[in-house]
Design a protein around this motif. Structure first.
Motif, PDB file in Angstrom:
ATOM      1  N   ALA A 169      42.915  22.650  16.006  1.00 40.34           N
ATOM      2  CA  ALA A 169      43.755  23.518  15.178  1.00 40.34           C
ATOM      3  C   ALA A 169      44.845  24.190  16.014  1.00 40.34           C
ATOM      4  CB  ALA A 169      42.895  24.570  14.482  1.00 40.34           C
ATOM      5  N   VAL A 170      44.482  24.677  17.195  1.00 44.18           N
ATOM      6  CA  VAL A 170      45.482  25.308  18.074  1.00 44.18           C
ATOM      7  C   VAL A 170      46.588  24.313  18.408  1.00 44.18           C
ATOM      8  CG1 VAL A 170      45.897  26.275  20.368  1.00 44.18           C
ATOM      9  CG2 VAL A 170      43.906  27.012  19.055  1.00 44.18           C
ATOM     10  N   LEU A 171      46.219  23.087  18.774  1.00 42.88           N
ATOM     11  CA  LEU A 171      47.214  22.077  19.136  1.00 42.88           C
ATOM     12  C   LEU A 171      48.097  21.722  17.945  1.00 42.88           C
ATOM     13  CD1 LEU A 171      45.121  19.697  21.421  1.00 42.88           C
ATOM     14  CD2 LEU A 171      46.897  21.320  22.110  1.00 42.88           C
ATOM     15  N   TRP A 172      47.473  21.546  16.762  1.00 42.64           N
ATOM     16  CA  TRP A 172      48.244  21.172  15.571  1.00 42.64           C
ATOM     17  C   TRP A 172      49.301  22.221  15.256  1.00 42.64           C
ATOM     18  CZ3 TRP A 172      44.838  17.446  16.155  1.00 42.64           C
ATOM     19  CH2 TRP A 172      44.958  16.281  15.415  1.00 42.64           C
ATOM     20  N   PHE A 173      48.906  23.484  15.210  1.00 48.94           N
ATOM     21  CA  PHE A 173      49.851  24.543  14.846  1.00 48.94           C
ATOM     22  C   PHE A 173      50.845  24.813  15.970  1.00 48.94           C
ATOM     23  CE2 PHE A 173      46.511  25.574  11.720  1.00 48.94           C
ATOM     24  CZ  PHE A 173      47.303  25.636  10.581  1.00 48.94           C
ATOM     25  N   GLU A 206      53.827  19.354  -1.182  1.00 50.76           N
ATOM     26  CA  GLU A 206      54.230  20.352  -0.215  1.00 50.76           C
ATOM     27  C   GLU A 206      55.071  21.466  -0.819  1.00 50.76           C
ATOM     28  OE1 GLU A 206      57.024  16.809  -0.041  1.00 50.76           O
ATOM     29  OE2 GLU A 206      54.871  17.195  -0.144  1.00 50.76           O
ATOM     30  N   SER A 207      55.591  21.259  -2.051  1.00 51.62           N
ATOM     31  CA  SER A 207      56.420  22.292  -2.672  1.00 51.62           C
ATOM     32  C   SER A 207      55.635  23.205  -3.579  1.00 51.62           C
ATOM     33  CB  SER A 207      57.544  21.630  -3.485  1.00 51.62           C
ATOM     34  OG  SER A 207      56.999  20.944  -4.595  1.00 51.62           O
ATOM     35  N   ARG A 208      54.328  22.912  -3.772  1.00 53.14           N
ATOM     36  CA  ARG A 208      53.516  23.725  -4.662  1.00 53.14           C
ATOM     37  C   ARG A 208      52.920  24.902  -3.898  1.00 53.14           C
ATOM     38  NH1 ARG A 208      49.488  19.483  -6.831  1.00 53.14           N
ATOM     39  NH2 ARG A 208      50.744  17.734  -6.141  1.00 53.14           N
ATOM     40  N   ALA A 209      53.761  25.860  -3.454  1.00 54.28           N
ATOM     41  CA  ALA A 209      53.282  26.990  -2.663  1.00 54.28           C
ATOM     42  C   ALA A 209      52.650  28.057  -3.530  1.00 54.28           C
ATOM     43  CB  ALA A 209      54.432  27.595  -1.869  1.00 54.28           C
ATOM     44  N   ALA A 210      52.935  28.032  -4.829  1.00 50.34           N
ATOM     45  CA  ALA A 210      52.342  29.029  -5.718  1.00 50.34           C
ATOM     46  C   ALA A 210      52.245  28.443  -7.116  1.00 50.34           C
ATOM     47  CB  ALA A 210      53.191  30.302  -5.736  1.00 50.34           C
ATOM     48  N   LEU A 267      46.869  23.355   5.968  1.00 49.62           N
ATOM     49  CA  LEU A 267      47.421  22.224   6.697  1.00 49.62           C
ATOM     50  C   LEU A 267      46.550  20.982   6.564  1.00 49.62           C
ATOM     51  CD1 LEU A 267      49.466  20.984   8.656  1.00 49.62           C
ATOM     52  CD2 LEU A 267      48.133  21.926  10.544  1.00 49.62           C
ATOM     53  N   ALA A 268      45.229  21.162   6.623  1.00 49.64           N
ATOM     54  CA  ALA A 268      44.326  20.016   6.676  1.00 49.64           C
ATOM     55  C   ALA A 268      44.110  19.343   5.330  1.00 49.64           C
ATOM     56  CB  ALA A 268      42.977  20.454   7.257  1.00 49.64           C
ATOM     57  N   PHE A 269      44.130  20.131   4.226  1.00 52.16           N
ATOM     58  CA  PHE A 269      43.703  19.593   2.939  1.00 52.16           C
ATOM     59  C   PHE A 269      44.758  19.610   1.839  1.00 52.16           C
ATOM     60  CE2 PHE A 269      39.624  21.511   4.653  1.00 52.16           C
ATOM     61  CZ  PHE A 269      39.126  20.295   5.119  1.00 52.16           C
ATOM     62  N   PHE A 270      45.861  20.343   2.033  1.00 55.77           N
ATOM     63  CA  PHE A 270      46.826  20.490   0.938  1.00 55.77           C
ATOM     64  C   PHE A 270      48.263  20.157   1.334  1.00 55.77           C
ATOM     65  CE2 PHE A 270      43.300  23.317  -0.169  1.00 55.77           C
ATOM     66  CZ  PHE A 270      43.040  22.885  -1.466  1.00 55.77           C
ATOM     67  N   THR A 271      48.472  19.549   2.472  1.00 58.63           N
ATOM     68  CA  THR A 271      49.823  19.221   2.920  1.00 58.63           C
ATOM     69  C   THR A 271      49.894  17.757   3.308  1.00 58.63           C
ATOM     70  OG1 THR A 271      50.022  21.466   3.807  1.00 58.63           O
ATOM     71  CG2 THR A 271      51.703  19.884   4.455  1.00 58.63           C
ATOM     72  N   GLU A 272      50.807  17.022   2.691  1.00 59.45           N
ATOM     73  CA  GLU A 272      50.981  15.621   3.036  1.00 59.45           C
ATOM     74  C   GLU A 272      51.361  15.499   4.508  1.00 59.45           C
ATOM     75  OE1 GLU A 272      50.199  13.281   1.203  1.00 59.45           O
ATOM     76  OE2 GLU A 272      50.233  14.022  -0.859  1.00 59.45           O
ATOM     77  N   HIS A 273      50.860  14.470   5.147  1.00 60.07           N
ATOM     78  CA  HIS A 273      51.050  14.320   6.596  1.00 60.07           C
ATOM     79  C   HIS A 273      52.530  14.338   6.975  1.00 60.07           C
ATOM     80  CE1 HIS A 273      50.242  13.025  10.708  1.00 60.07           C
ATOM     81  NE2 HIS A 273      51.187  12.134  10.562  1.00 60.07           N
ATOM     82  N   PRO A 277      43.959  14.734  10.657  1.00 62.92           N
ATOM     83  CA  PRO A 277      42.724  14.534  11.425  1.00 62.92           C
ATOM     84  C   PRO A 277      41.919  15.809  11.638  1.00 62.92           C
ATOM     85  CG  PRO A 277      44.529  13.305  12.409  1.00 62.92           C
ATOM     86  CD  PRO A 277      45.136  14.136  11.309  1.00 62.92           C
ATOM     87  N   MET A 278      42.614  16.952  11.673  1.00 67.36           N
ATOM     88  CA  MET A 278      41.912  18.215  11.826  1.00 67.36           C
ATOM     89  C   MET A 278      40.927  18.429  10.678  1.00 67.36           C
ATOM     90  SD  MET A 278      43.513  22.045  12.198  1.00 67.36           S
ATOM     91  CE  MET A 278      44.047  22.112  10.493  1.00 67.36           C
ATOM     92  N   GLY A 279      41.259  17.897   9.498  1.00 68.43           N
ATOM     93  CA  GLY A 279      40.367  18.019   8.353  1.00 68.43           C
ATOM     94  C   GLY A 279      39.054  17.289   8.558  1.00 68.43           C
ATOM     95  N   VAL A 280      39.096  16.175   9.294  1.00 67.78           N
ATOM     96  CA  VAL A 280      37.867  15.432   9.593  1.00 67.78           C
ATOM     97  C   VAL A 280      36.938  16.278  10.447  1.00 67.78           C
ATOM     98  CG1 VAL A 280      36.919  13.355  10.671  1.00 67.78           C
ATOM     99  CG2 VAL A 280      39.087  13.231   9.417  1.00 67.78           C
TER     100      VAL A 280
END
Length: 450
Positions: free
Chosen positions: A382-386, A11-15, A436-442, A96-99
């Motif tokens: 996606a709307v609900l998650w964000f 989560e800290s690898r923003a760049a 959010l779906a693929f690069f951020t730990e839950h 789950p949004m990634g699924v």
């Protein structure tokens, strides 16, 4: 920086390490802005009849395509893949949004198996692959706040380019009756650009630092003046596009975002102020002559308002009729508008057309009712998650994503290109969803800025 990228928390690898944030944002903005400049943009757009090309030009474009556009999207896809390889970050299902994103992509690409025009559908899917690769690659290195910076830079550039084009051609006449600001895009697309600019400015409105001045004057000192000015400019030109659906959607979304973090009493005040503002705006337009009545004022001075919805019904009826018994599965991703069908439908309607003027009808034409259902499930998730993240944490990047998704969903009823990543705003929206779906730990996704 001695710590290697692979040893950093995800989560800290923003760049990419050792590369300044401003350089990453600048490079991403230049890439996205240049790639999508090869799309709908046209220097003389504001001088075209109804801001659109002729049926013959559209049919020719469907057959021959655009070489510069093809090269630009190849570069986008290659850059996305290269970014992932260099950064060492590969996408993985973390929410789950990634699924849902995966299932939607699987059905979309699977539509090639039953496409009515195989070659045409394959070309469209190759474009989707390149766009998706670019979006996922940028998601690997951009936080949502950095994504807002990229969006602000791209939308401002397009707006300035459009203003310059109209000034040079002498078509910039906001005081004239019936004027719609187009710039180098169709006014509805320009409205999408201005709406995205407003949402990006809203995401950047609050300064991230917690300075002593901000603690003494929390409302004033915490506000970024450039972002506030950018927001005002975006709303002004959004109004000048006379795109009613876009304006209403952006105002509604901004109200939703502001109300999300407030108490009930504050929500009532906001709702009352919003209603008074709408009434005052309509009355002001009416008495100043922009509209001959309050009803005309609500239509922003346009004289095509009464038939805008009814005019779409024949389009939808004609397109769905040509599908026959393929409504459930569609005719292949984005494979309906071949050159022959463009000429055929345009001849029957009596005016040039190459889209269904509804993103949802467009999805049915391409991937059928099953594909439409998957897209809607993905959109709602996606709307609900964000929205829940913004409600709990209050980060502007999440608010921007909610705004982009909701505005796209509303505009999708009456326009196309708001859910396809081959245009800039949906592309950047997909980038944020992928982040959010693929690069951020839950666990981190619900605790920190992503």
């Amino acid at each position: 920086m001695s710590t290697s990228l692979m040893n950093l928390p995800l989560e800290s690898r923003a760049a990419i390490p050792a590369i300044p944030q401003w350089l990453v944002v600048t490079a991403a903005a230049l890439l996205v802005g240049t790639v999508f400049l090869t799309g709908e943009h046209r220097w003389d757009r504001s001088g075209l009849k109804d801001y659109v090309e002729s049926a013959a030009e559209r049919a020719d474009a469907a057959v021959s395509g655009n070489s510069a556009r093809r090269l630009a999207f190849v570069a986008l896809g290659c850059c996305g893949t290269l970014i992932m390889l260099i950064s060492g970050q590969l996408p993985a299902l973390r929410e789950p949004m990634g699924v849902l994103l995966f299932l939607t992509a699987a059905w979309t690409f699977g539509s090639v198996c039953w496409a009515t025009d195989l070659g045409f559908t394959i070309k469209r899917q190759l474009l989707l692959v390149l766009c998706s690769s670019g979006a996922v690659g940028l998601a690997a290195v951009l936080s949502l706040r950095q994504l807002a910076m990229v969006m602000a830079a791209v939308t401002v550039s397009y707006l300035m380019y459009g203003i310059f084009a109209e000034l040079v051609q002498g078509t910039f006449r906001p005081w004239a009756g019936g004027y719609r600001f187009a710039g180098t895009m169709h006014p509805n697309s320009q409205a999408s650009n201005c709406g995205a600019m407003a949402l990006a400015a809203l995401a950047l409105l609050k300064k991230p630092n917690d300075s002593a001045a901000a603690r003494r004057l929390p409302f004033i000192a915490s506000i970024s003046l450039p972002a506030a000015v950018l927001f005002g400019v975006a709303m002004l030109f959004l109004f000048l596009t006379k795109s009613r659906t876009a304006l209403a959607a952006v105002v509604l979304v901004i109200g939703l975002i502001m109300a999300t973090r407030q108490k009930l009493g504050a929500n009532m005040v906001l709702a009352g102020c919003g209603l008074l503002l709408i009434c005052a705006l309509s009355f002001g337009l009416a008495v100043t002559g922009v509209g001959d009545s309050v009803g005309d004022a609500a239509n922003l001075g346009r004289d095509d308002s009464q038939g805008s919805f009814n005019g779409r019904l024949p389009i939808w009826e004609i397109c769905l009729r040509r599908m026959g018994d393929r409504v459930a599965v569609g005719m292949g991703y984005d494979g309906f508008w071949t050159a022959a069908r463009i000429e055929d439908v345009s001849w029957e309607l009596g005016w040039p057309i190459c889209s269904a003027h509804s993103e949802y009808i467009e999805l049915v034409l391409g991937v059928g009712l099953i594909g439409l259902t998957l897209h809607l499930l993905c959109l709602v998730a996606a709307v609900l998650w964000f929205w829940i993240r913004y409600f709990r944490l209050g980060f502007g990047g999440d608010a921007m994503m909610v705004g982009l998704l909701v505005v796209g969903a509303i505009q999708g009823f009456m326009e196309t290109s708001y859910l396809h990543p081959a245009t800039p705003m949906p592309f950047l929206t997909l980038t944020g969803m992928s982040r959010l779906a693929f690069f951020t730990e839950h666990q981190a996704a619900w605790q920190t800025r992503i």
